[in-house]
Design a protein around this motif. Structure first.
Motif, mmCIF file in Angstrom:
data_model
loop_
_atom_site.group_PDB
_atom_site.id
_atom_site.type_symbol
_atom_site.label_atom_id
_atom_site.label_comp_id
_atom_site.label_asym_id
_atom_site.label_seq_id
_atom_site.Cartn_x
_atom_site.Cartn_y
_atom_site.Cartn_z
ATOM 1 N N ILE A 111 0.838 -1.201 0.000
ATOM 2 C CA ILE A 111 0.000 0.000 0.000
ATOM 3 C C ILE A 111 0.870 1.248 0.000
ATOM 4 C CG2 ILE A 111 -1.634 1.331 1.408
ATOM 5 C CD1 ILE A 111 -2.773 -1.482 2.235
ATOM 6 N N ALA A 149 0.586 3.850 -2.939
ATOM 7 C CA ALA A 149 0.159 5.200 -2.589
ATOM 8 C C ALA A 149 1.197 6.217 -3.061
ATOM 9 C CB ALA A 149 -0.062 5.312 -1.088
ATOM 10 N N ALA A 175 0.504 6.849 -6.583
ATOM 11 C CA ALA A 175 -0.796 7.461 -6.876
ATOM 12 C C ALA A 175 -0.604 8.950 -7.145
ATOM 13 C CB ALA A 175 -1.745 7.251 -5.693
ATOM 14 N N ARG A 179 -6.843 11.190 1.417
ATOM 15 C CA ARG A 179 -6.387 10.581 0.170
ATOM 16 C C ARG A 179 -5.632 9.287 0.444
ATOM 17 N NH1 ARG A 179 -1.875 9.888 -2.443
ATOM 18 N NH2 ARG A 179 -0.694 11.088 -0.937
ATOM 19 N N ARG A 180 -4.733 9.314 1.424
ATOM 20 C CA ARG A 180 -3.971 8.103 1.772
ATOM 21 C C ARG A 180 -4.902 6.984 2.236
ATOM 22 N NH1 ARG A 180 -0.561 11.787 4.364
ATOM 23 N NH2 ARG A 180 -1.310 11.035 6.361
ATOM 24 N N VAL A 197 -6.721 5.546 -0.830
ATOM 25 C CA VAL A 197 -5.822 4.694 -1.620
ATOM 26 C C VAL A 197 -5.666 3.354 -0.925
ATOM 27 C CG1 VAL A 197 -3.429 4.388 -2.385
ATOM 28 C CG2 VAL A 197 -4.591 6.564 -2.780
ATOM 29 N N ARG A 198 -5.470 3.385 0.384
ATOM 30 C CA ARG A 198 -5.333 2.149 1.163
ATOM 31 C C ARG A 198 -6.591 1.286 1.033
ATOM 32 N NH1 ARG A 198 -2.168 0.434 5.433
ATOM 33 N NH2 ARG A 198 -3.186 -0.976 6.882
ATOM 34 N N SER A 209 -8.808 1.295 -1.382
ATOM 35 C CA SER A 209 -8.899 0.782 -2.749
ATOM 36 C C SER A 209 -7.974 -0.423 -2.955
ATOM 37 C CB SER A 209 -8.539 1.896 -3.730
ATOM 38 O OG SER A 209 -8.551 1.420 -5.042
ATOM 39 N N VAL A 210 -6.753 -0.327 -2.478
ATOM 40 C CA VAL A 210 -5.805 -1.438 -2.606
ATOM 41 C C VAL A 210 -6.311 -2.657 -1.851
ATOM 42 C CG1 VAL A 210 -3.486 -2.240 -2.017
ATOM 43 C CG2 VAL A 210 -3.802 0.026 -3.034
#
Length: 121
Positions: A27, A31, A34, A49-50, A53-54, A56-57
């Protein structure tokens, strides 16, 4: 009936801890790749945002693991495992395994159904 599956390398808790470590690193790397937020964003927006992204992964990882579990269950059944053994391997009851992979084993013979019904995420 054969005994429970054994793994001399790690316990379930140790495996989970190792996977968590690996996933955190993955991740972090994803990230970093990204899209970077605009310079004027605040710390809270960057944290959001972080976290997204986490999330989503992890959703992608869950999907991949689900496919791998289905494949392993079909392979185990094709090689003679029954619902009790398959359930035990994934820490669920025989009935739970039967609900997760309906038709995997039919008529007392260990023959896999071509495509087990996927469970909703």
């Amino acid at each position: 009936m054969p005994g429970p599956p054994t793994n001399p390398r790690a316990t379930g808790g140790e495996t989970a801890a190792l996977v968590t470590q690996v996933m955190d690193e993955l991740i972090r790397l994803l990230a970093r790749d990204a899209a970077h937020p605009p310079a004027e964003t605040c710390e809270e927006a960057d944290a959001r945002r972080r976290a997204l992204v986490r999330l989503s992964v992890l959703a992608g990882v869950k999907q991949a693991v689900r496919r791998l579990e289905d494949q392993a269950a079909r392979t185990a059944a094709a090689n003679g495992a029954g619902y009790p053994e398959i359930g035990q391997a994934v820490s669920m009851s025989r009935q739970g395994a039967r609900r997760r992979w309906p038709g995997l084993i039919t008529n007392g013979r260990h023959r896999p159904h071509p495509h087990p019904t996927p469970r909703s995420p």
